[in-house]
Design a protein around this motif. Structure first.
Motif, PDB file in Angstrom:
ATOM      1  N   ALA A  92      87.333 -23.547 -20.879  1.00 28.69           N
ATOM      2  CA  ALA A  92      86.513 -22.584 -21.623  1.00 28.69           C
ATOM      3  C   ALA A  92      85.105 -23.150 -21.831  1.00 28.69           C
ATOM      4  CB  ALA A  92      87.174 -22.250 -22.957  1.00 28.69           C
ATOM      5  N   ALA A  93      85.015 -24.440 -22.159  1.00 25.03           N
ATOM      6  CA  ALA A  93      83.704 -25.081 -22.327  1.00 25.03           C
ATOM      7  C   ALA A  93      82.954 -25.113 -20.997  1.00 25.03           C
ATOM      8  CB  ALA A  93      83.873 -26.490 -22.881  1.00 25.03           C
ATOM      9  N   GLU A  94      83.684 -25.385 -19.917  1.00 22.26           N
ATOM     10  CA  GLU A  94      83.065 -25.384 -18.582  1.00 22.26           C
ATOM     11  C   GLU A  94      82.513 -24.003 -18.250  1.00 22.26           C
ATOM     12  OE1 GLU A  94      84.401 -25.534 -13.900  1.00 22.26           O
ATOM     13  OE2 GLU A  94      85.910 -25.830 -15.451  1.00 22.26           O
ATOM     14  N   LEU A  95      83.291 -22.965 -18.497  1.00 21.39           N
ATOM     15  CA  LEU A  95      82.843 -21.601 -18.220  1.00 21.39           C
ATOM     16  C   LEU A  95      81.610 -21.261 -19.056  1.00 21.39           C
ATOM     17  CD1 LEU A  95      83.230 -18.920 -16.766  1.00 21.39           C
ATOM     18  CD2 LEU A  95      84.832 -18.262 -18.580  1.00 21.39           C
ATOM     19  N   ALA A  96      81.630 -21.647 -20.324  1.00 23.28           N
ATOM     20  CA  ALA A  96      80.460 -21.417 -21.179  1.00 23.28           C
ATOM     21  C   ALA A  96      79.240 -22.146 -20.614  1.00 23.28           C
ATOM     22  CB  ALA A  96      80.753 -21.880 -22.607  1.00 23.28           C
ATOM     23  N   VAL A 130      81.836 -21.030 -11.141  1.00 26.11           N
ATOM     24  CA  VAL A 130      82.133 -19.929 -12.062  1.00 26.11           C
ATOM     25  C   VAL A 130      83.543 -19.367 -11.816  1.00 26.11           C
ATOM     26  CG1 VAL A 130      81.189 -17.936 -10.793  1.00 26.11           C
ATOM     27  CG2 VAL A 130      81.081 -17.977 -13.261  1.00 26.11           C
ATOM     28  N   LEU A 131      84.011 -19.424 -10.587  1.00 27.32           N
ATOM     29  CA  LEU A 131      85.344 -18.905 -10.278  1.00 27.32           C
ATOM     30  C   LEU A 131      86.456 -19.873 -10.676  1.00 27.32           C
ATOM     31  CD1 LEU A 131      84.573 -17.380  -6.761  1.00 27.32           C
ATOM     32  CD2 LEU A 131      84.804 -16.176  -8.940  1.00 27.32           C
ATOM     33  N   LEU A 132      86.186 -21.164 -10.582  1.00 26.89           N
ATOM     34  CA  LEU A 132      87.206 -22.172 -10.868  1.00 26.89           C
ATOM     35  C   LEU A 132      87.700 -22.138 -12.311  1.00 26.89           C
ATOM     36  CD1 LEU A 132      88.736 -24.240  -9.226  1.00 26.89           C
ATOM     37  CD2 LEU A 132      86.972 -25.903  -9.751  1.00 26.89           C
ATOM     38  N   PRO A 133      86.825 -22.123 -13.324  1.00 27.11           N
ATOM     39  CA  PRO A 133      87.359 -22.076 -14.687  1.00 27.11           C
ATOM     40  C   PRO A 133      88.077 -20.765 -14.995  1.00 27.11           C
ATOM     41  CG  PRO A 133      84.963 -21.927 -14.738  1.00 27.11           C
ATOM     42  CD  PRO A 133      85.371 -22.249 -13.326  1.00 27.11           C
ATOM     43  N   LEU A 134      87.619 -19.658 -14.407  1.00 29.13           N
ATOM     44  CA  LEU A 134      88.330 -18.389 -14.613  1.00 29.13           C
ATOM     45  C   LEU A 134      89.748 -18.471 -14.050  1.00 29.13           C
ATOM     46  CD1 LEU A 134      85.469 -15.874 -13.740  1.00 29.13           C
ATOM     47  CD2 LEU A 134      86.469 -16.291 -16.005  1.00 29.13           C
ATOM     48  N   SER A 135      89.869 -19.012 -12.839  1.00 31.72           N
ATOM     49  CA  SER A 135      91.190 -19.176 -12.211  1.00 31.72           C
ATOM     50  C   SER A 135      92.056 -20.136 -13.009  1.00 31.72           C
ATOM     51  CB  SER A 135      91.037 -19.709 -10.787  1.00 31.72           C
ATOM     52  OG  SER A 135      90.232 -18.859 -10.035  1.00 31.72           O
ATOM     53  N   ALA A 136      91.457 -21.233 -13.449  1.00 26.14           N
ATOM     54  CA  ALA A 136      92.216 -22.235 -14.203  1.00 26.14           C
ATOM     55  C   ALA A 136      92.682 -21.680 -15.545  1.00 26.14           C
ATOM     56  CB  ALA A 136      91.369 -23.490 -14.418  1.00 26.14           C
ATOM     57  N   LEU A 137      91.820 -20.945 -16.236  1.00 31.51           N
ATOM     58  CA  LEU A 137      92.221 -20.357 -17.521  1.00 31.51           C
ATOM     59  C   LEU A 137      93.379 -19.382 -17.339  1.00 31.51           C
ATOM     60  CD1 LEU A 137      88.731 -19.843 -19.168  1.00 31.51           C
ATOM     61  CD2 LEU A 137      90.575 -21.304 -20.033  1.00 31.51           C
ATOM     62  N   TYR A 138      93.336 -18.598 -16.286  1.00 31.47           N
ATOM     63  CA  TYR A 138      94.433 -17.679 -15.989  1.00 31.47           C
ATOM     64  C   TYR A 138      95.725 -18.454 -15.727  1.00 31.47           C
ATOM     65  CZ  TYR A 138      97.368 -14.328 -13.564  1.00 31.47           C
ATOM     66  OH  TYR A 138      98.440 -13.550 -13.176  1.00 31.47           O
ATOM     67  N   TRP A 139      95.632 -19.493 -14.888  1.00 22.61           N
ATOM     68  CA  TRP A 139      96.807 -20.297 -14.541  1.00 22.61           C
ATOM     69  C   TRP A 139      97.378 -21.000 -15.776  1.00 22.61           C
ATOM     70  CZ3 TRP A 139     100.528 -20.861 -11.264  1.00 22.61           C
ATOM     71  CH2 TRP A 139     101.246 -22.056 -11.195  1.00 22.61           C
ATOM     72  N   LEU A 140      96.507 -21.571 -16.573  1.00 23.75           N
ATOM     73  CA  LEU A 140      96.960 -22.293 -17.772  1.00 23.75           C
ATOM     74  C   LEU A 140      97.600 -21.346 -18.785  1.00 23.75           C
ATOM     75  CD1 LEU A 140      93.935 -24.695 -18.069  1.00 23.75           C
ATOM     76  CD2 LEU A 140      96.295 -25.360 -17.552  1.00 23.75           C
ATOM     77  N   ARG A 141      97.066 -20.160 -18.916  1.00 15.78           N
ATOM     78  CA  ARG A 141      97.659 -19.177 -19.839  1.00 15.78           C
ATOM     79  C   ARG A 141      99.035 -18.746 -19.348  1.00 15.78           C
ATOM     80  NH1 ARG A 141      97.157 -16.198 -24.110  1.00 15.78           N
ATOM     81  NH2 ARG A 141      97.555 -13.977 -24.130  1.00 15.78           N
ATOM     82  N   ARG A 142      99.161 -18.561 -18.063  1.00 15.81           N
ATOM     83  CA  ARG A 142     100.448 -18.173 -17.477  1.00 15.81           C
ATOM     84  C   ARG A 142     101.511 -19.242 -17.650  1.00 15.81           C
ATOM     85  NH1 ARG A 142     101.239 -17.371 -11.675  1.00 15.81           N
ATOM     86  NH2 ARG A 142     103.312 -16.605 -12.016  1.00 15.81           N
TER      87      ARG A 142
END
Length: 148
Positions: A92-96, A130-142
């Motif tokens: 989340a910090a990376e995406l910000a 920008v795509l990597l943290p979005l993908s990672a956040l999705y994966w981590l939430r799952r």
């Protein structure tokens, strides 16, 4: 009787192992984050060592990005709920950071005489930052552990 107790202990130990975060798509994330660590750190170390006075903010931000990528890579490999939560906060910090720096480089390009990893939302890195943290956040939430 002792054999039954040993079986129960073995089962308990299996449950204590941290949940792996690098299975399936998680392995792809680790690979991409590993590549980004090498790219951001090597680039920033070279630039800081040879031309820091030219763009100190840009080179420092690239070094920070490399450290963030390294920490996320470590937490993904480590696994477990605690590591998952730490990776989630860091992503989340990376995406910000990507959104703030990306916007800043578009609004005031003179602040960045040279590009950072996160400049223009990572355009120099095919928008992976920008795509990597979005993908990672999705994966981590799952992959969160749900407690009853």
């Amino acid at each position: 009787m002792a054999a039954v107790e040993d079986d129960v202990d073995v089962e308990d130990n299996v449950d204590d192992k941290p949940k792996r975060l690098i299975s399936g798509p998680g392995m792809v994330l680790v690979w991409f984050y590993g590549v980004m660590v090498v790219g951001a750190v090597s680039r920033s170390v070279y630039q800081i060592a040879t031309e820091f006075d030219r763009a100190p903010l840009a080179y420092s931000l690239s070094a920070v990005a490399g450290v963030v990528y390294g920490f996320i890579t470590y937490t993904l490999v480590r696994g477990g709920e605690r590591a998952r939560k730490a990776a989630q906060v860091c992503c989340a910090a990376e995406l910000a950071g990507v959104l703030i720096v990306g916007t800043w480089t578009l609004v005031e390009p003179s602040a960045f005489p040279d590009a950072t990893v996160w400049s223009d939302y990572g355009m120099g890195y095919v928008f992976i930052p920008v795509l990597l943290p979005l993908s990672a956040l999705y994966w981590l939430r799952r992959n969160r552990t749900v407690t009853p």
